[in-house]
Design a protein around this motif. Structure first.
Motif, PDB file in Angstrom:
ATOM      1  N   THR A   1      14.631   5.609   1.156  1.00 50.28           N
ATOM      2  CA  THR A   1      14.235   5.220  -0.289  1.00 50.28           C
ATOM      3  C   THR A   1      12.886   4.683  -0.333  1.00 50.28           C
ATOM      4  OG1 THR A   1      14.242   2.910   0.977  1.00 50.28           O
ATOM      5  CG2 THR A   1      16.452   3.834   0.384  1.00 50.28           C
ATOM      6  N   GLY A   2      11.726   5.334  -0.090  1.00 46.06           N
ATOM      7  CA  GLY A   2      10.344   5.300  -0.733  1.00 46.06           C
ATOM      8  C   GLY A   2      10.122   4.176   0.051  1.00 46.06           C
ATOM      9  N   CYS A   3      10.547   3.199   1.019  1.00 45.78           N
ATOM     10  CA  CYS A   3       9.695   1.787   1.242  1.00 45.78           C
ATOM     11  C   CYS A   3       8.712   1.927   2.277  1.00 45.78           C
ATOM     12  CB  CYS A   3      10.819   1.408   2.767  1.00 45.78           C
ATOM     13  SG  CYS A   3      10.624   1.445   4.249  1.00 45.78           S
ATOM     14  N   GLY A   4       8.228   2.698   2.447  1.00 50.28           N
ATOM     15  CA  GLY A   4       6.590   3.108   3.361  1.00 50.28           C
ATOM     16  C   GLY A   4       6.868   2.664   4.354  1.00 50.28           C
ATOM     17  N   ARG A   5       7.700   1.925   5.483  1.00 46.79           N
ATOM     18  CA  ARG A   5       7.374   1.084   6.354  1.00 46.79           C
ATOM     19  C   ARG A   5       7.097   1.778   7.884  1.00 46.79           C
ATOM     20  NH1 ARG A   5      12.671  -1.296   4.281  1.00 46.79           N
ATOM     21  NH2 ARG A   5      11.935  -3.893   4.734  1.00 46.79           N
ATOM     22  N   CYS A   6       7.824   2.736   7.777  1.00 50.63           N
ATOM     23  CA  CYS A   6       7.364   4.098   8.958  1.00 50.63           C
ATOM     24  C   CYS A   6       5.887   4.487   8.803  1.00 50.63           C
ATOM     25  CB  CYS A   6       7.668   5.817   8.872  1.00 50.63           C
ATOM     26  SG  CYS A   6       7.486   6.113   6.687  1.00 50.63           S
ATOM     27  N   ILE A   7       5.529   4.305   7.756  1.00 52.54           N
ATOM     28  CA  ILE A   7       3.718   4.425   7.549  1.00 52.54           C
ATOM     29  C   ILE A   7       2.976   3.202   8.243  1.00 52.54           C
ATOM     30  CG2 ILE A   7       1.653   5.613   6.641  1.00 52.54           C
ATOM     31  CD1 ILE A   7       3.892   6.159   4.684  1.00 52.54           C
ATOM     32  N   GLU A   8       3.110   1.923   7.774  1.00 56.31           N
ATOM     33  CA  GLU A   8       2.617   0.873   7.922  1.00 56.31           C
ATOM     34  C   GLU A   8       2.938   1.140   9.561  1.00 56.31           C
ATOM     35  OE1 GLU A   8       4.014  -0.834   3.932  1.00 56.31           O
ATOM     36  OE2 GLU A   8       4.867  -2.334   5.954  1.00 56.31           O
ATOM     37  N   ALA A   9       4.402   0.828   9.858  1.00 55.42           N
ATOM     38  CA  ALA A   9       4.732   0.597  11.569  1.00 55.42           C
ATOM     39  C   ALA A   9       3.457   1.670  12.918  1.00 55.42           C
ATOM     40  CB  ALA A   9       6.512   0.696  11.417  1.00 55.42           C
ATOM     41  N   CYS A  10       3.928   3.014  12.430  1.00 56.22           N
ATOM     42  CA  CYS A  10       3.546   4.262  13.138  1.00 56.22           C
ATOM     43  C   CYS A  10       1.787   3.373  13.638  1.00 56.22           C
ATOM     44  CB  CYS A  10       2.753   5.623  12.451  1.00 56.22           C
ATOM     45  SG  CYS A  10       2.206   6.829  13.224  1.00 56.22           S
ATOM     46  N   ILE A  11       2.133   3.689  14.907  1.00 54.84           N
ATOM     47  CA  ILE A  11       0.858   3.258  15.844  1.00 54.84           C
ATOM     48  C   ILE A  11      -0.161   4.809  16.217  1.00 54.84           C
ATOM     49  CG2 ILE A  11       1.755   1.697  17.161  1.00 54.84           C
ATOM     50  CD1 ILE A  11       1.693   3.309  19.288  1.00 54.84           C
ATOM     51  N   GLY A  12       0.140   5.524  16.050  1.00 55.59           N
ATOM     52  CA  GLY A  12      -0.732   6.837  15.468  1.00 55.59           C
ATOM     53  C   GLY A  12      -1.359   6.716  13.775  1.00 55.59           C
ATOM     54  N   LYS A  13      -1.143   6.417  12.905  1.00 54.95           N
ATOM     55  CA  LYS A  13      -0.963   6.359  11.609  1.00 54.95           C
ATOM     56  C   LYS A  13      -0.804   6.941  11.255  1.00 54.95           C
ATOM     57  CE  LYS A  13      -4.418   2.232  12.315  1.00 54.95           C
ATOM     58  NZ  LYS A  13      -3.754   1.808  12.795  1.00 54.95           N
TER      59      LYS A  13
ATOM     60  N   ASP B   1       0.310  -1.479  -0.010  1.00 56.42           N
ATOM     61  CA  ASP B   1       0.244  -0.385   0.065  1.00 56.42           C
ATOM     62  C   ASP B   1       0.801   1.425  -0.014  1.00 56.42           C
ATOM     63  OD1 ASP B   1      -2.784  -1.532   2.001  1.00 56.42           O
ATOM     64  OD2 ASP B   1      -2.598  -1.268  -0.076  1.00 56.42           O
ATOM     65  N   HIS B   2       2.188   1.361   1.094  1.00 53.96           N
ATOM     66  CA  HIS B   2       2.687   2.347   0.672  1.00 53.96           C
ATOM     67  C   HIS B   2       4.528   2.579   0.390  1.00 53.96           C
ATOM     68  CE1 HIS B   2      -0.429   4.014   4.142  1.00 53.96           C
ATOM     69  NE2 HIS B   2      -0.495   2.762   4.140  1.00 53.96           N
ATOM     70  N   CYS B   3       4.158   1.916  -0.213  1.00 60.22           N
ATOM     71  CA  CYS B   3       5.709   2.055  -1.256  1.00 60.22           C
ATOM     72  C   CYS B   3       5.169   3.087  -2.526  1.00 60.22           C
ATOM     73  CB  CYS B   3       5.448   0.288  -2.338  1.00 60.22           C
ATOM     74  SG  CYS B   3       6.122  -0.506  -1.586  1.00 60.22           S
ATOM     75  N   HIS B   4       6.646   3.634  -2.150  1.00 62.21           N
ATOM     76  CA  HIS B   4       6.540   4.941  -3.399  1.00 62.21           C
ATOM     77  C   HIS B   4       8.042   5.000  -3.474  1.00 62.21           C
ATOM     78  CE1 HIS B   4       7.293   6.042   0.932  1.00 62.21           C
ATOM     79  NE2 HIS B   4       7.900   7.426   0.453  1.00 62.21           N
ATOM     80  N   CYS B   5       9.007   3.898  -3.390  1.00 59.16           N
ATOM     81  CA  CYS B   5      10.129   3.706  -3.895  1.00 59.16           C
ATOM     82  C   CYS B   5      10.904   4.954  -5.148  1.00 59.16           C
ATOM     83  CB  CYS B   5      11.025   2.253  -4.222  1.00 59.16           C
ATOM     84  SG  CYS B   5      10.339   1.746  -4.240  1.00 59.16           S
ATOM     85  N   LEU B   6      10.132   5.194  -5.941  1.00 56.27           N
ATOM     86  CA  LEU B   6      10.159   5.177  -7.456  1.00 56.27           C
ATOM     87  C   LEU B   6      10.258   6.814  -7.171  1.00 56.27           C
ATOM     88  CD1 LEU B   6      10.840   3.670  -9.904  1.00 56.27           C
ATOM     89  CD2 LEU B   6       8.582   4.841 -10.418  1.00 56.27           C
ATOM     90  N   SER B   7       9.120   7.151  -6.380  1.00 57.18           N
ATOM     91  CA  SER B   7       9.211   8.988  -6.031  1.00 57.18           C
ATOM     92  C   SER B   7      10.291   9.435  -5.591  1.00 57.18           C
ATOM     93  CB  SER B   7       8.096   8.596  -5.433  1.00 57.18           C
ATOM     94  OG  SER B   7       6.905   8.407  -5.321  1.00 57.18           O
TER      95      SER B   7
END
Lengths: 149, 274, 329
Positions: free
Chosen positions: C306-318, C128-134
């Motif tokens: 690197t735009g992996c988006g893991r921070c967005i997935e992991a955040c408990i505050g969304k 869902d949150h991958c954005h490496c290419l950006s």
């Protein structure tokens, strides 16, 4: 003092020869011995001073003749500016720490000149403002140190 | 260097002597296991076995390699424990780290040093370095302010400096005490006494952040350019290696790009006086 | 760069043989997500290829959460890590600049890097949150990894990238060279479709440099707004493939333990005198973005996100940093 003597002092460097002549005509040089009081806190001031030589301490008085030493006046610095502004009452005492020589300028006559000559007035007020500004900045810094900020 | 193969491993040093400078400040004299070479203004991470480490700038001469003096102020957890140490214990040293004072740039110039509080510790080391090269210097002036006369560390330093050719030292205190008849006021007030040829001068400022800020403002007013003013920035230096991130100040690692910076290098950063 | 082809069963038996000299890690689907597990032949069918991405970032293989950095150790056993996405491979470039810096080289990181072979896995789909290419990072590796893997049914294709990769590739037998580009056309096709999907999903997201500019110029309100749900748990920094700040903890006998730390934990910049520049939460929250998008680019050539988006997935505050950046544009 001669006009040429005034020109040696950094404090007076922006004044013209004619303006310095006016200052010289209302000034005298005074000398103070070690521990001699130049003026006390709450004295009514009639003269404004520039320190030529030596070192002076400045402070406030507390009950039972206690003196708190708050600052030092260095050579070339102006003091007793309260003589220019009503109610002309000193906010601190000033005492000679070493033998000292000052230029004492008659404050009433200086004020009259300030009102008459705009350029002279501007230069004088600028110098006084700069002195007060520095002293305020240093005092704030001193206060912040005491507050352990 | 502490260990050429492992950057994390400390060099051991024996605490030979503890000198009480003031109620909160002690100087530790350390004898390292191996010769230890540092540049003036660089810092070390000094550790108490099994307790923790803290960054300090040595206050001794960089030309002495078999002993090291470190002045420690009791401020936090590790320094509190350090103040309880007795001579004979072993301590750990990692370093030297960082960019110190570029004294070779001071050749042929007048050096104006403005110091406050515990900032006198790195300044003392700088003064030793400058004394060593005084034939190549025009003048060295020290303006130093402490809170009270008792808080001044290295009291014999001032009369010694005034007896060295080309050196001048001035002291002031924020609050006077019984028996003090010297100047009263913050360190910057001493700058009024100083006669320097600013175009051929450098200014070194070292002390608490407030003093560094006011000092820098006053020096700029006097006519110093921002690349003539050298500041020793204090931050939470931890690894000393430019890796752990604790000492970052904007884009700089203070432990690697500093701790000595010119004002020009850091003035764009709004955080420098925090 | 060239491809070799191995049949899956030969691939598995080669890996088993290599277990004698290497520790091998492969990506396996578990009940929550995808993550690395040690390779075991009897579980080989559970390996998931070309699916993004293991929860554990690659950095954890090179920068463990805790390690003793003063006691001498036996040298590291060689490892093969299979399944790292390119976002993690690219993230290693920043870690290399920090830890392999010539003035102070971290010997533990260096030994692990030299004793590890990286087999990256091309992404044939996106999360869902991958954005490496950006941020200029492709969803497949053509440099920095040693080998890259792409699987079609029972055929394993290895893209040989580095010398070290070439040496390891020789040990997969039997293998066939790939002469016809037709055989690997599926790889190109997947690359194109994933890139198209990424471009579409992240339309309007500013690139890395642009993000740095808008972060630097942003006023305080946006940080207060987005930090309102932050509890400084540090999940974002822990899971981020480029974050690596650490503490050095003293142990008896002058031993030191290096332990991962986070600028999001209160007290990160607290000094002995008590001042703490990052005490205020919105400021502490902003600091991480300034570090990643403004300051690190000034000091390092490698990208710090690197735009992996893991921070967005992991955040408990969304908290979603991309929403923040889109709001700033």
């Amino acid at each position: 003092m001669e006009v040429t003597d005034f020109k040696q002092i950094k404090f007076f460097e922006k004044y013209t020869g004619e303006q310095l002549q006016k200052i010289a005509s209302v000034s005298s040089v005074k000398e103070f011995k070690v521990k001699e009081i130049i003026f006390e806190q709450y004295d009514e001031l009639t003269e404004i001073y520039v320190l030529l030589q030596g070192s002076l301490s400045l402070g406030i008085s507390l009950p039972k003749d206690k003196r708190i030493h708050l600052g030092t006046i260095e050579e070339g610095q102006l003091f007793s500016w309260s003589a220019i502004f009503p109610p002309y009452i000193s906010t601190a005492w000033v005492m000679a720490v070493t033998p000292a020589k000052v230029i004492a300028i008659d404050a009433r006559k200086l004020n009259a000149e300030i009102e008459q000559d705009c350029d002279f007035g501007f230069k004088t007020m600028s110098k006084i403002a700069q002195t007060i500004s520095h002293r305020l900045s240093d005092t704030r810094f001193q206060l912040m140190n005491q507050l352990n900020v | 260097m502490a260990d050429t193969t492992n950057i994390y491993k400390p060099l051991k040093a024996r605490l030979e002597e503890v000198i009480e400078e003031s109620p909160l400040i002690k100087t530790f004299v350390l004898i390292p296991e191996r010769e230890f070479v540092f540049g003036t203004g660089q810092f070390i991470e000094l550790s108490v076995d099994g307790v923790g480490e803290a960054p300090f700038t040595p206050s001794s001469s960089p030309h002495v390699h078999d002993r090291l003096e470190v002045t420690v102020m009791k401020t936090g957890y590790v320094t509190n424990i350090m103040h309880q140490l007795k001579p004979g214990v072993m301590m750990g040293i990692r370093g030297p780290y960082g960019r110190g004072y570029p004294v070779s740039n001071f050749e042929g110039r007048e050096v104006l040093i403005l110091g406050g509080g515990c900032g006198l510790a790195p300044i003392r080391s700088l003064l030793f370095a400058l004394e060593h090269m005084k034939d190549d210097l025009e003048k060295v002036i020290l303006c130093y302010g402490s809170k009270t006369p008792t808080d001044c560390i290295y009291k014999p330093l001032f009369s010694r400096l005034n007896s060295i050719d080309k050196f001048e030292a001035y002291r002031t205190v924020d609050m006077s005490e019984e028996g003090w008849d010297g100047p009263v006021g913050v360190a910057t007030t001493l700058l009024g006494r100083v006669k320097v040829k600013i175009e051929n001068s450098v200014a070194v400022v070292c002390g608490p952040p407030i003093m560094m800020k006011f000092g820098t403002i006053r020096l700029l007013e006097m006519g110093y350019r921002d690349d003539q003013i050298y500041l020793s920035m204090e931050k939470n230096m931890s690894c000393g290696l430019g890796k752990c991130g604790h000492c970052m100040m904007g884009e700089f690692f203070v432990c690697k790009d500093g701790p000595v910076f010119t004002y020009k290098e850091i003035k764009h950063n709004p955080e420098i006086w925090k | 760069m060239y491809y070799i082809n191995i049949r899956k069963e030969d691939w598995h038996s080669s890996l088993e043989r290599l277990l004698l000299s290497y520790d091998i890690f492969v990506p396996v689907k578990n009940e929550f997500s995808l993550d690395y597990e040690p390779f075991r032949l009897y579980e080989a069918e559970n390996i998931s290829y070309n699916t993004p991405k293991p929860s554990t970032p690659l950095k954890n293989f090179f920068l463990p959460v805790r390690e003793n950095v003063t006691s001498s150790r036996e040298s590291d056993k060689p490892r093969i890590i299979i399944g790292a996405p390119n976002c993690d491979i690219e993230a290693l470039r920043l870690l290399d600049e920090i830890y392999l810096d010539k003035t102070f080289t971290d010997p533990f990181y260096r030994n692990r890097r030299t004793s590890t072979v990286l087999i990256s896995s091309d992404c044939f789909s996106t999360n869902d949150h991958c954005h490496c290419l950006s941020y200029g990072v492709k969803p497949y590796s053509i440099e920095n990894a040693d080998l890259a893997i792409a699987v079609e049914n029972d055929d394993i294709f290895l893209r040989v990238i580095s010398e070290r990769g070439k040496e390891l590739a020789a040990q997969f037998t039997p293998q066939q060279p790939v002469e016809s580009s037709h055989r690997v056309s599926f790889i190109e096709q997947n690359h194109h479709s994933v890139e198209a999907s990424l471009a579409d999903k992240n339309k309007g997201l500013p690139d890395y440099q642009a993000t740095g500019q808008i972060v630097q110029k942003a006023g305080n309100d946006i940080w207060v707004k987005y930090a309102s749900k932050c509890v400084s748990c540090g999940a974002c920094t822990t899971i981020c493939p480029t974050c690596s700040c650490f503490l050095l903890i003293d142990k008896p006998d002058f031993e030191k333990v290096k332990q991962m730390d986070a600028c999001q934990y209160p007290g990160f910049e607290r000094v002995a005198g008590g001042e703490d520049a990052l005490f205020e939460l919105p400021h502490r929250f902003k600091n991480r973005y300034m570090c990643k998008y403004v300051w690190k680019p000034q000091k390092f050539t490698a990208t710090a996100c690197t735009g992996c988006g893991r921070c967005i997935e992991a955040c408990i505050g969304k908290i979603n940093k991309n929403e923040l950046f889109m709001e700033l544009t």
